[in-house]
Design an enzyme around this catalytic site. Structure first.
Site, PDB file in Angstrom:
ATOM      1  N   SER A  42       0.887  -1.182   0.101  1.00  0.00           N
ATOM      2  CA  SER A  42      -0.060  -0.102  -0.061  1.00  0.00           C
ATOM      3  C   SER A  42       0.902   1.258   0.113  1.00  0.00           C
ATOM      4  O   SER A  42       2.144   1.397   0.524  1.00  0.00           O
ATOM      5  CB  SER A  42      -0.778   0.115   1.359  1.00  0.00           C
ATOM      6  OG  SER A  42      -1.601  -1.182   1.380  1.00  0.00           O
TER       7      SER A  42
HETATM    8  N1  SAH Z   1      -0.570  -4.522   3.708  1.00  0.00           N
HETATM    9  C1  SAH Z   1      -0.139  -5.200   2.584  1.00  0.00           C
HETATM   10  C2  SAH Z   1      -1.205  -5.182   1.449  1.00  0.00           C
HETATM   11  C3  SAH Z   1      -1.043  -6.003   0.590  1.00  0.00           C
HETATM   12  S1  SAH Z   1      -2.109  -6.117  -0.686  1.00  0.00           S
HETATM   13  C4  SAH Z   1       1.164  -4.309   2.182  1.00  0.00           C
HETATM   14  O1  SAH Z   1       0.931  -3.227   2.255  1.00  0.00           O
HETATM   15  O2  SAH Z   1       1.904  -4.981   1.562  1.00  0.00           O
HETATM   16  C5  SAH Z   1      -3.539  -7.064   0.093  1.00  0.00           C
HETATM   17  C6  SAH Z   1      -3.391  -8.312   0.267  1.00  0.00           C
HETATM   18  O3  SAH Z   1      -4.608  -8.756   0.855  1.00  0.00           O
HETATM   19  C7  SAH Z   1      -2.913  -9.175  -0.930  1.00  0.00           C
HETATM   20  O4  SAH Z   1      -1.729  -9.769  -0.516  1.00  0.00           O
HETATM   21  C8  SAH Z   1      -3.918 -10.398  -0.845  1.00  0.00           C
HETATM   22  O5  SAH Z   1      -3.330 -11.423  -1.072  1.00  0.00           O
HETATM   23  C9  SAH Z   1      -4.654 -10.213   0.603  1.00  0.00           C
HETATM   24  N2  SAH Z   1      -5.863 -10.846   0.876  1.00  0.00           N
HETATM   25  C10 SAH Z   1      -7.129 -10.609  -0.096  1.00  0.00           C
HETATM   26  N3  SAH Z   1      -8.028 -11.214   0.561  1.00  0.00           N
HETATM   27  C11 SAH Z   1      -7.612 -11.775   1.701  1.00  0.00           C
HETATM   28  C12 SAH Z   1      -7.894 -12.776   2.726  1.00  0.00           C
HETATM   29  N4  SAH Z   1      -9.263 -13.136   2.706  1.00  0.00           N
HETATM   30  N5  SAH Z   1      -7.392 -13.021   3.720  1.00  0.00           N
HETATM   31  C13 SAH Z   1      -5.970 -12.688   3.742  1.00  0.00           C
HETATM   32  N6  SAH Z   1      -5.524 -12.002   2.996  1.00  0.00           N
HETATM   33  C14 SAH Z   1      -6.441 -11.548   1.899  1.00  0.00           C
END
Ligand code: SAH
Length: 669
Positions: free
Chosen positions: A62
Site C-alpha cells: 500500500s
Molecule cells: N498490507 C499489505 C497489503 C497487501 S495487498 C502491504 O502493504 O503489503 C492486500 C493483500 O490482501 C494481498 O496480498 C492479498 O493476497 C490479501 N488478501 C486478500 N484477501 C484476503 C483474505 N481473505 N485473507 C487474507 N489476505 C487476503
C-alpha cells in the site's frame, strides 16, 4: 545520491506529516522500518515514492500515506493486540510490531505469507506472527483484538471481524460495492452490540477475497449472496429479531404514524422509490400514499411515477392537473391486473392529489402522475394518432399506415413476438421507429403550442418502439425482456425529470423487485438488473429506496396470468426469510432504517443473505417457496424497510365493460 534513510525521512515529512499526521510513535515507526526490504528487487529504487507498488501474486504494497492514515485512525496503543488481514509484503505488520504488543497477520497467498514471515524475522520483529489463510474469518484463537486493520477491499464488513473486536476495539477496513473503489471505514465497537462507523474517505485497494469477501479467482465477482441454502437456527433468529426490534421505529397505525424521522432520512434525495411486497395489499398503498403526500406537500416532490401504463396514468394525470381529457382506446386500467390501480386505496390518493393541485394556481407547479411501464401498445398507438390528428393531420395519415402493421396484434401483442421470432412475420420495428423519429423531428413545430401534449405523444411513441422490442425479447428469454422493461422504466423516469426541470423531484411506486437494488439479490446472478439499481447507480445518495414487507394476511392476486382477481390468504413467512425475522420482533409495524441504521451491528447482521418473498399479480401459496422466494441482502437492496406484520387485500373497484368516454374518465365517477 540520497540513501534509503534520507529518502525514508523525506517520505515521512513530505507524504505523511505534511498531510496532517502528527502522532509521534507512528511517525517514529515509519522512520525505523525499511520499506525497501518489503518491495520486490526491481522496484527498490521506487521504495519511497508516494504510491502503492506491485508485489508478487499480482498484489500491491500500500501507499505509505494510506497505511499511516489507517494506523492513525486505529489509535494503536503499546498494550494492544492487533490483527492485520491481507499482510501481503509484511510492511504493515512490521510497523505494527513497533506500535503494539502482539501482531497477527493473515495472508491469502501462501507464497506471500512465507515471504512476509521471513522478512519480519530478518528485521527482528519477534512479536509479529503471520499465518496463511482466509482473513475474512479473522483469527478466532487469538481474538479479541484491540485493533484490526484490513489491507484489502471487501464488498461488506466481515461479520467475523466485527465479532472478534474487543469492546472499545477499532476496525479499519475499505468497503465498496465495486472491486477497486472503496470507502475507508473506521468502526468502533462501543459495547457488546453497538458499533459506530465513520468514513475516512475514498480509497482503492486490491480485492478482499474469501468467504466473507469477494468470490475467488476467476469466479464471477459478486458479493456473497445466493447459491447456498441458508439455515438460521432458532437462537440466531431470536438474536437477530432482538437486534431488529432494538433498532426499528415501531408504529401502531398506517394512517397515523408520524413521518418526520423518515422524511429527515430522505433529506435532499431527488428520487424516492416506494416498493411493495405484493401487488395487492391495501396497507402498502395507504402508507405509500401518506409518504407521497408528505413528500409532495412538505418537500416539493412534483412527479409521481407508477409501475403502470403510460396512457392510463396520463388519464389520471389529466384529471389531477385539470388538463383536457383525452379518449383512450381501451378503458383506463382495464387490462390485467386491473386491481393494481383500480382500487379504492389508490383512488383516495388520486382524490387527494387533485384537491391539492386545485389549490395551486401556477399550473407548472402542480404534481403530475405518470406510468413507467411498457404494456400499452394499443392505447399508446391510439394516443399518438389522436395527437397527430389534432396537430398535423398529414403526419397522422403516415403514422396510421405505419402503425397498421401492429393491427392484428394490438389486443394480444405477445403473439406478435412469437410470430416475428419464428420468422412468420417481418415485424414492425421499422414502422415504430420511423414514426417516433418523424414525431421528434417536428418537436419545435409541435411544441410551440403545448409542450405537455407533445411530451405525452413522444413518450407514447417511445413506448410503442420499446414494447415492440419487448414482445420480441420475451421469446428469447425472461432476462432480456425483464432488463429491457426496467431500462425503459428508468429512461422514462429520466425523461420525466428532464421534462419537469432541474428542481423536479420524483416519487416512484413499483414492486420491491423493481425498486430494490437488483445487484444485492439473486437477480444479479441471472444477469438481471432493475430500475432501483439503475437509479442508484445514477443518483447515488440522492436516491432513497424503501422496501415494504409483510408476514401474513390477505392479498388480491390471480392464480394464473390473465386470470380473475381473488382474495387469497398469505401464508406466514418462511423461517429462513427476512420476513420471519421481522415477524419475530413481535411488533405490529415499524420503519427500519438501513442506510443510516440506529445500530450498525443490526445492519451488519442483516447483510447475511436470506430469503425474501415477492408476491406479484399471481400468487400460488401451495408452491410458495419455489415461486415466490428469492435470495437477497436486505441492507444492500433498500435504504429503509417498512414492516407491517399483518395486511389486507386492496379493495378492487369495478371494471367498466364498454369503452369509457372522456367524461366517465378517470375512474370511479
Ligand atoms: N498490507 C499489505 C497489503 C497487501 S495487498 C502491504 O502493504 O503489503 C492486500 C493483500 O490482501 C494481498 O496480498 C492479498 O493476497 C490479501 N488478501 C486478500 N484477501 C484476503 C483474505 N481473505 N485473507 C487474507 N489476505 C487476503
Amino acid at each position: 545520491m540520497p540513501t534509503f534513510k534520507d529518502r525514508r525521512d523525506a517520505m515521512v515529512e513530505m507524504q505523511i506529516m505534511a498531510r496532517g499526521i502528527k502522532e509521534e510513535r507512528l511517525l517514529s515507526a515509519f522512520h525505523k522500518i525499511p520499506r525497501e526490504k518489503f518491495v520486490p528487487g526491481r522496484y527498490h529504487d521506487l521504495s519511497y515514492e508516494d504510491a502503492p507498488l506491485p508485489i508478487e501474486e499480482g498484489q500491491t504494497i500500500s501507499q505509505p500515506y494510506i497505511v499511516a492514515l489507517m494506523l492513525d485512525a486505529a489509535k494503536i496503543k503499546p498494550t494492544d493486540r492487533v490483527l492485520e488481514v491481507g499482510t501481503g509484503s509484511g510492511y504493515v505488520c512490521a510497523l505494527l510490531s513497533l506500535l503494539a504488543t502482539d501482531v497477527y497477520g493473515i495472508e491469502w497467498h501462501q507464497s506471500l505469507a512465507s515471504i512476509a514471515a521471513a522478512r519480519l524475522e530478518a528485521i527482528g520483529c519477534a512479536n509479529a506472527h503471520v499465518m496463511h489463510g482466509d482473513g475474512t474469518l479473522g483469527w478466532p484463537d487469538r481474538a479479541p483484538f484491540d485493533a484490526i486493520i484490513v489491507s484489502a477491499g471487501g464488498p461488506e464488513v466481515p461479520h467475523s471481524l466485527l465479532s472478534q473486536l474487543a469492546i472499545g476495539g477499532r476496525l479499519v477496513i475499505p468497503v465498496g460495492a465495486e472491486q477497486r473503489q472503496q470507502e475507508l471505514l473506521l468502526i468502533v465497537r462501543t459495547s457488546q452490540d453497538h458499533y459506530e462507523r465513520s468514513s475516512l474517505g475514498k480509497v482503492q485497494f486490491v480485492p478482499l477475497v474469501g468467504s466473507e469477501g469477494w468470490a475467488i479467482d476467476g469466479a464471477p465477482v459478486e458479493p456473497r449472496r445466493a447459491g447456498r441454502p441458508i439455515r438460521i437456527g432458532v437462537r440466531e433468529t431470536a438474536k437477530l429479531a432482538t437486534l431488529i426490534g432494538e433498532s426499528c421505529e415501531p408504529f401502531d397505525s398506517v394512517d397515523k404514524v408520524g413521518l418526520e424521522s423518515m422524511l429527515a432520512r430522505i433529506g435532499n434525495a431527488r428520487i424516492v422509490l416506494l416498493g411493495e411486497a405484493t401487488h395487492g395489499t391495501a396497507e402498502f398503498y395507504r402508507l405509500r400514499a401518506r409518504i407521497t403526500e408528505a413528500l409532495v406537500a412538505r418537500m416539493g416532490f412534483n412527479i409521481v411515477a407508477l409501475e403502470a401504463d403510460w396512457p392510463d396514468a396520463a388519464a389520471i394525470d389529466r384529471r389531477v392537473r385539470m388538463l383536457d381529457s383525452m379518449p383512450l382506446r381501451e378503458p383506463m386500467f382495464s387490462r390485467f391486473p386491473t386491481w393494481m390501480w383500480r382500487n379504492t386505496q389508490f383512488q383516495c390518493f388520486v382524490d387527494w392529489l387533485e384537491r391539492r393541485n386545485r389549490c395551486i394556481d401556477d399550473r407548472s407547479k402542480r404534481t403530475s402522475v405518470h406510468g413507467l411501464d411498457i404494456y400499452s401498445l394499443n392505447n399508446s398507438i391510439g394516443a399518438v394518432l389522436d395527437y397527430l390528428d389534432r396537430v398535423d393531420p398529414s403526419a397522422a395519415e403516415r403514422a396510421r399506415e405505419m402503425y397498421a402493421c401492429f393491427t392484428p396484434w394490438e389486443r394480444d401483442p405477445s403473439t406478435y413476438g412469437r410470430a416475428v421470432t419464428v420468422g412468420q412475420l417481418e415485424g414492425c420495428e421499422r414502422q415504430a421507429l420511423g414514426t417516433l423519429r418523424d414525431l421528434l423531428e417536428q418537436r419545435l413545430r409541435y411544441c410551440k403550442d403545448d409542450g405537455d401534449n407533445f411530451f405525452d405523444a413522444a413518450r407514447n411513441a417511445t413506448v410503442i418502439t420499446e414494447a415492440e422490442k419487448y414482445y420480441r425479447a420475451m421469446y428469447r428469454g425472461a432476462r432480456e425482456s425483464w432488463n429491457l422493461r426496467d431500462r425503459h422504466m428508468f429512461e422514462t423516469l429520466l425523461a420525466l425529470l428532464e421534462h419537469r426541470g432541474p428542481d423536479a423531484r420524483a416519487v416512484v411506486w413499483a414492486h420491491n423487485s423493481h425498486i430494490g437494488n437488483a445487484a444485492a439479490t439473486e437477480m444479479a446472478m441471472h444477469g438481471e438488473l432493475n430500475l432501483g439499481q439503475l437509479v442508484r447507480e445514477k443518483f447515488g445518495d440522492r436516491a432513497y429506496a424503501i422496501g415494504f414487507g409483510t408476514d401474513r394476511g390477505t392479498v388480491a392476486a390471480a392464480t394464473n396470468w390473465d386470470g380473475p382477481m381473488e382474495v387469497k390468504v398469505v401464508r406466514p413467512a418462511h423461517p429462513d426469510s427476512y420476513e420471519h425475522l421481522c415477524h419475530e420482533t413481535g411488533k405490529k409495524a415499524f420503519f427500519l432504517p438501513l442506510r443510516k441504521p440506529h445500530s450498525l451491528g443490526m445492519r451488519v447482521a442483516l447483510l447475511e443473505p436470506r430469503l425474501e418473498r415477492a408476491i406479484g399479480v399471481v400468487y400460488r401459496p401451495d408452491t410458495e417457496l419455489v415461486s415466490h422466494y428469492f435470495q437477497a441482502t436486505l441492507p444492500g437492496q433498500f435504504d429503509e424497510f417498512v414492516w407491517i406484520d399483518e395486511t389486507n387485500a386492496v379493495e378492487a373497484m369495478e371494471i367498466p365493460t364498454a369503452v369509457a368516454s372522456p367524461d366517465t374518465l378517470p375512474f370511479g365517477l
